[in-house]
Design an enzyme around this catalytic site. Structure first.
Site, mmCIF file in Angstrom:
data_model
loop_
_atom_site.group_PDB
_atom_site.id
_atom_site.type_symbol
_atom_site.label_atom_id
_atom_site.label_comp_id
_atom_site.label_asym_id
_atom_site.label_seq_id
_atom_site.Cartn_x
_atom_site.Cartn_y
_atom_site.Cartn_z
ATOM 1 N N CYS A 28 65.854 5.105 100.717
ATOM 2 C CA CYS A 28 66.556 5.370 101.965
ATOM 3 C C CYS A 28 66.866 6.864 101.972
ATOM 4 O O CYS A 28 66.776 7.530 100.956
ATOM 5 C CB CYS A 28 67.865 4.600 102.004
ATOM 6 S SG CYS A 28 67.660 2.856 101.638
ATOM 7 N N ARG A 53 60.116 9.668 104.127
ATOM 8 C CA ARG A 53 60.337 8.676 103.083
ATOM 9 C C ARG A 53 59.985 7.265 103.543
ATOM 10 O O ARG A 53 59.830 6.372 102.730
ATOM 11 C CB ARG A 53 61.812 8.674 102.698
ATOM 12 C CG ARG A 53 62.199 9.938 102.019
ATOM 13 C CD ARG A 53 63.679 10.131 102.041
ATOM 14 N NE ARG A 53 64.003 11.131 101.062
ATOM 15 C CZ ARG A 53 64.681 10.907 99.941
ATOM 16 N NH1 ARG A 53 65.167 9.741 99.680
ATOM 17 N NH2 ARG A 53 64.891 11.861 99.093
ATOM 18 N N TRP A 100 65.287 1.659 104.309
ATOM 19 C CA TRP A 100 63.946 1.097 104.084
ATOM 20 C C TRP A 100 64.154 -0.162 103.257
ATOM 21 O O TRP A 100 64.493 -0.089 102.076
ATOM 22 C CB TRP A 100 63.101 2.101 103.310
ATOM 23 C CG TRP A 100 61.619 1.906 103.387
ATOM 24 C CD1 TRP A 100 60.746 2.653 104.110
ATOM 25 C CD2 TRP A 100 60.834 0.926 102.710
ATOM 26 N NE1 TRP A 100 59.470 2.188 103.917
ATOM 27 C CE2 TRP A 100 59.491 1.135 103.069
ATOM 28 C CE3 TRP A 100 61.123 -0.123 101.841
ATOM 29 C CZ2 TRP A 100 58.444 0.354 102.597
ATOM 30 C CZ3 TRP A 100 60.081 -0.905 101.369
ATOM 31 C CH2 TRP A 100 58.764 -0.656 101.754
ATOM 32 N N ASN A 125 72.037 4.719 98.943
ATOM 33 C CA ASN A 125 70.647 4.616 98.510
ATOM 34 C C ASN A 125 70.660 4.065 97.095
ATOM 35 O O ASN A 125 71.375 4.571 96.243
ATOM 36 C CB ASN A 125 70.005 6.011 98.526
ATOM 37 C CG ASN A 125 68.529 5.973 98.167
ATOM 38 O OD1 ASN A 125 67.925 4.899 98.124
ATOM 39 N ND2 ASN A 125 67.954 7.125 97.912
ATOM 40 N N GLY A 126 69.882 3.002 96.855
ATOM 41 C CA GLY A 126 69.838 2.419 95.508
ATOM 42 C C GLY A 126 70.070 0.929 95.557
ATOM 43 O O GLY A 126 69.864 0.290 96.594
ATOM 44 N N GLU A 512 41.069 6.441 93.411
ATOM 45 C CA GLU A 512 41.974 7.224 94.253
ATOM 46 C C GLU A 512 41.485 7.228 95.707
ATOM 47 O O GLU A 512 42.283 7.102 96.641
ATOM 48 C CB GLU A 512 42.102 8.645 93.683
ATOM 49 C CG GLU A 512 42.874 9.637 94.522
ATOM 50 C CD GLU A 512 44.318 9.249 94.799
ATOM 51 O OE1 GLU A 512 44.829 8.269 94.237
ATOM 52 O OE2 GLU A 512 44.939 9.939 95.630
ATOM 53 N N LYS A 516 43.602 5.830 98.896
ATOM 54 C CA LYS A 516 43.867 6.589 100.132
ATOM 55 C C LYS A 516 43.446 5.767 101.335
ATOM 56 O O LYS A 516 44.171 5.672 102.316
ATOM 57 C CB LYS A 516 43.102 7.927 100.154
ATOM 58 C CG LYS A 516 43.547 9.016 99.213
ATOM 59 C CD LYS A 516 44.913 9.558 99.466
ATOM 60 C CE LYS A 516 45.984 8.756 98.823
ATOM 61 N NZ LYS A 516 46.470 9.105 97.528
ATOM 62 N N GLU A 519 45.830 2.680 101.918
ATOM 63 C CA GLU A 519 47.241 2.889 102.276
ATOM 64 C C GLU A 519 47.439 3.477 103.672
ATOM 65 O O GLU A 519 48.463 3.213 104.297
ATOM 66 C CB GLU A 519 48.014 3.667 101.210
ATOM 67 C CG GLU A 519 47.703 5.125 101.074
ATOM 68 C CD GLU A 519 48.568 5.796 100.004
ATOM 69 O OE1 GLU A 519 48.063 6.717 99.362
ATOM 70 O OE2 GLU A 519 49.746 5.426 99.814
ATOM 71 N N HIS A 535 28.805 -7.435 87.748
ATOM 72 C CA HIS A 535 29.660 -8.406 87.066
ATOM 73 C C HIS A 535 30.608 -9.094 88.043
ATOM 74 O O HIS A 535 31.596 -9.693 87.641
ATOM 75 C CB HIS A 535 30.436 -7.722 85.946
ATOM 76 C CG HIS A 535 29.553 -7.165 84.878
ATOM 77 N ND1 HIS A 535 28.921 -7.954 83.940
ATOM 78 C CD2 HIS A 535 29.126 -5.904 84.638
ATOM 79 C CE1 HIS A 535 28.168 -7.201 83.149
ATOM 80 N NE2 HIS A 535 28.284 -5.940 83.566
ATOM 81 N N LYS A 634 57.669 7.150 100.561
ATOM 82 C CA LYS A 634 57.096 8.262 99.810
ATOM 83 C C LYS A 634 57.361 8.139 98.320
ATOM 84 O O LYS A 634 56.510 8.430 97.498
ATOM 85 C CB LYS A 634 57.663 9.584 100.345
ATOM 86 C CG LYS A 634 57.147 10.827 99.625
ATOM 87 C CD LYS A 634 55.653 11.004 99.810
ATOM 88 C CE LYS A 634 55.094 12.144 98.992
ATOM 89 N NZ LYS A 634 53.628 12.017 98.831
HETATM 90 O O1 M6R Z 1 56.143 10.465 92.961
HETATM 91 P P1 M6R Z 1 55.164 9.745 92.100
HETATM 92 O O2 M6R Z 1 53.945 10.548 91.817
HETATM 93 O O3 M6R Z 1 55.773 9.213 90.833
HETATM 94 O O4 M6R Z 1 54.696 8.492 92.962
HETATM 95 C C1 M6R Z 1 53.851 7.523 92.435
HETATM 96 C C2 M6R Z 1 53.302 6.644 93.526
HETATM 97 O O5 M6R Z 1 54.323 5.969 94.186
HETATM 98 C C3 M6R Z 1 52.488 7.442 94.561
HETATM 99 O O6 M6R Z 1 51.481 8.180 93.954
HETATM 100 C C4 M6R Z 1 51.853 6.488 95.594
HETATM 101 O O7 M6R Z 1 50.888 5.680 94.975
HETATM 102 C C5 M6R Z 1 51.255 7.284 96.757
HETATM 103 N N1 M6R Z 1 51.661 6.722 98.002
HETATM 104 C C6 M6R Z 1 49.777 7.288 96.744
HETATM 105 O O8 M6R Z 1 49.241 8.012 97.799
#
Ligand code: M6R
Length: 639
Positions: A28, A53, A100, A125-126, A512, A516, A519, A535, A634
């Site tokens: 949050c 965020r 969030w 937050n938490g 990766e 991308k 997400e 496989h 984020k």
């Molecule tokens: O801040 P961090 O690098 O520790 O975050 C790790 C993951 O949450 C972050 O890389 C997430 O997978 C991204 N949304 C990927 O694009």
């Protein structure tokens, strides 16, 4: 939770309710402040800078002449702004929040701030782990709950203390003694129109020192347009904040001086600067970002170990016998690339294990004093990665820890023994891009630094550095593919699935690239080592399935070619991202995207970029919210 603190009648309730899970919230955003002018517009502007965020509702509370005024809305901050236009609010002290939710519905009643008996308002937050038990106790005291959140207990607890007389500060200090879990909070009371009290406990919170007032926020980006002077609170700190001054108390209640730090973030860093999206801007910032990783850290064909990793690093690296890297998401994938580098005989030649933080922390790993534990994180706040770092510190204090992190003054940079700052600049788009490429450059420097203590030749070190120094230029070349990839996006955007293949250190690049794509475009995309195709995943391949392959010109390319033939034999549509030196049999089902010619060792740093661009354009073509994809935040600051 110690049930004996409660009357016997409540113990059963407590035992039952403790079995339930607390509401969980991820990142949050909090902003609060006291100003000599109306604070509300300042707070809402700050809240907008935390939009990246991810959130589902937003709210504001302030101390007005009528008492506590509170407005909350489901949806975007824009909706809250409209509500404020209809119900204007003016005050010197206030708090705002974006929520969030992962548990407990996104709804107006669950949005923050939470208000207790029109006297106390709180944003949080938490997670409050013992909120269910506290709820039971507070109900006995006739407090009514109007939300499903854990936060509401904080408002009532503070109120309970505050009603007994005394200051808002002492009410908050006493109330937080009851809380278990992670929380950053900001609190106002109806009787204190020029005061807020804020607490940090395992969830980030900074004080921003402005010309016209003092503020708190979840991170500096919220306040960067009004100040560059910040005080980073420590866990357990309680800050008593007024317009012209503030006082910080540590967890024992002792007044403490925390240093004022000047942030080098600028308002431009947190603006889109002419790009359509932050993600697009961040993709294009990569050449400069990678240059910053190398600046002042390599010279005359050598890694400057002290400058890059700190003055204790050389000694620590010399006694290191193995490397364990721990991270999540994109940061985990950069670690997977690094494993190839670390274990190469001609480089560091060191055993390297890589784990996802949420797995590693619960499998009771054996800790070794001569293993270097490496924690990679853009934010430095990811809860699982941070928990692993603390596990190592507690379980094997003599072991050495290093974080490769983008955010100075984050929890990880404070906790780790060594820090390598990636200096990528603020990454606002939820999908990580420049964090990844800068982590890779940093990890190559770490590989070389370890290699030097393990017999890597000076010639090899110099050669790799020459290759690394070409990367910014090669990234610029890769960015020139933007137009070509944009043309592929509409066709790609109609698909619901995609398969990404790579071999060797391009396998993590395939992972990766697929992350991308999924997400931000919401296309189901999977990354596989190309050799695994037959496989299992080959069963998925038909004329509807796009298969994306990353093909550098390395020793594995022939094997990759035969994997790709298997795809074409099943009529799969092939998109090959290939070095110009790779010879590919072209047919109408194969599209080749020619990548820059670059040294194979550093190729992963460059070859990820076209995959980022493809995902970006597909997400745009599908009309998605690129910077704030659905269901994601984020930075994941709670488990
Ligand atoms: O801040 P961090 O690098 O520790 O975050 C790790 C993951 O949450 C972050 O890389 C997430 O997978 C991204 N949304 C990927 O694009």
């Amino acid at each position: 939770m110690d049930g004996d603190r409660f009357p016997p009648s409540l113990r059963k309730v407590i035992t039952d309710v403790l079995k339930q899970q607390p509401e969980k919230k991820i990142m949050c955003g909090i902003v609060g402040g006291v100003s000599n002018t109306n604070v509300i517009p300042i707070l809402i502007d700050g809240l907008e800078r935390l939009e990246y965020r991810g959130y589902d509702s937003a709210g504001v509370a302030a101390v007005t002449p009528e008492g506590i005024s509170c407005l909350r809305r489901l949806g975007k901050i824009e909706v809250l702004r409209e509500a404020l236009e209809e119900n204007p609010m003016s005050a010197l002290a206030g708090i705002v929040h974006t929520r969030w939710a992962t548990h407990g519905k996104p709804s107006e009643k669950n949005a923050h701030p939470h208000v207790s008996q029109a006297a106390i308002a709180v944003v949080h937050n938490g997670i409050i782990e013992n909120h269910v038990a506290l709820r039971a106790v507070l109900r006995e005291k006739a407090y009514e709950f109007s939300s499903d959140t854990d936060t509401e207990v904080i408002a009532h607890l503070v109120n309970e203390q505050w009603k007994g007389g005394g200051s808002l500060l002492s009410a908050v200090q006493n109330a937080v003694q009851e809380l278990e879990g992670a929380y950053s909070i900001a609190v106002i009371s109806k009787n204190d129109p020029e005061n807020i009290v804020a607490v940090r406990m395992k969830s980030p919170l900074v004080i921003g020192i402005g010309k016209n007032g003092n503020f708190v926020a979840s991170d500096v980006s919220a306040l960067i347009s009004i100040t560059n002077q910040f005080v980073y609170l420590e866990d357990g700190d309680v800050a008593d904040i007024y317009q012209a001054h503030f006082v910080v108390y540590d967890k024992t209640g002792k007044k403490v001086e925390r240093p004022i730090k000047v942030s080098d973030l600028s308002p431009e860093d947190v603006s889109r600067g002419g790009f359509l999206h932050f993600m697009q801007k961040e993709i294009h910032e990569q050449p400069d970002a990678v240059s910053r990783v190398l600046d002042g850290r390599v010279k005359d064909g050598k890694v400057l170990i002290e400058e890059a990793f700190g003055n204790k690093a050389a000694k620590i690296f010399a006694r290191t016998e193995a490397v364990q890297i721990i991270a999540c998401g994109t940061s985990h994938y950069s670690s997977l690339v690094a494993r190839y580098w670390m274990e190469m005989e001609s480089l560091a030649d060191i055993p390297c294990h890589v784990d996802v933080a949420s797995e590693w922390r619960y499998r009771n790993p054996r800790l070794h004093s001569r293993t270097l534990y490496v924690f990679i994180s853009q934010s430095g706040e990811t809860a699982d990665t941070l928990a692993c770092l603390n596990m190592v510190k507690e379980g094997k204090p003599e072991a050495h820890t290093i974080t490769i992190c983008n955010v100075p003054e984050s929890s990880m940079t404070r906790e780790a023994e060594l820090t390598f700052l990636t200096k990528a600049g603020a990454e606002i788009g939820v999908a990580s891009t420049k964090a990844f490429t800068t982590q890779l450059a940093a990890l190559m420097l770490l590989t070389l630094a370890l290699g030097r203590t393990r017999g890597m030749t000076a010639k090899k070190e110099a050669e790799v550095i020459v290759s690394l120094l070409t990367v910014p230029e090669k990234l610029r070349e890769a960015l020139l593919l933007d137009g070509e990839l944009r043309l592929l996006a509409p066709g790609f955007g109609k698909k619901e699935h995609a398969l990404y293949l790579g071999r060797g250190s391009e396998y993590p690049i395939a992972l990766e690239g697929s992350l991308k794509m999924k997400e931000i475009s919401y296309i189901h995309a999977e990354g596989y080592p190309a050799g695994e195709l037959k496989h299992g995943p080959l069963a998925l391949v038909n004329e509807e399935m796009p298969v994306i392959a990353v093909a550098p010109n390395d020793v594995l390319v022939e094997k990759l070619q035969s994997n790709l033939k298997e795809v074409r034999a099943r009529n799969g549509q092939l998109f090959i991202f290939a070095s110009p030196d790779v010879k590919i049999d072209l047919d109408e089902g194969t599209t080749v995207i020619a990548l820059p010619r670059v040294d194979e060792l550093v190729a992963p740093i460059v070859y990820v970029v076209p995959l980022q661009l493809l995902a970006y354009h597909v997400a745009v073509a599908r009309g998605n919210n690129v910077d704030q994809p659905r269901n994601l935040a984020k930075s994941v600051t709670v488990e």
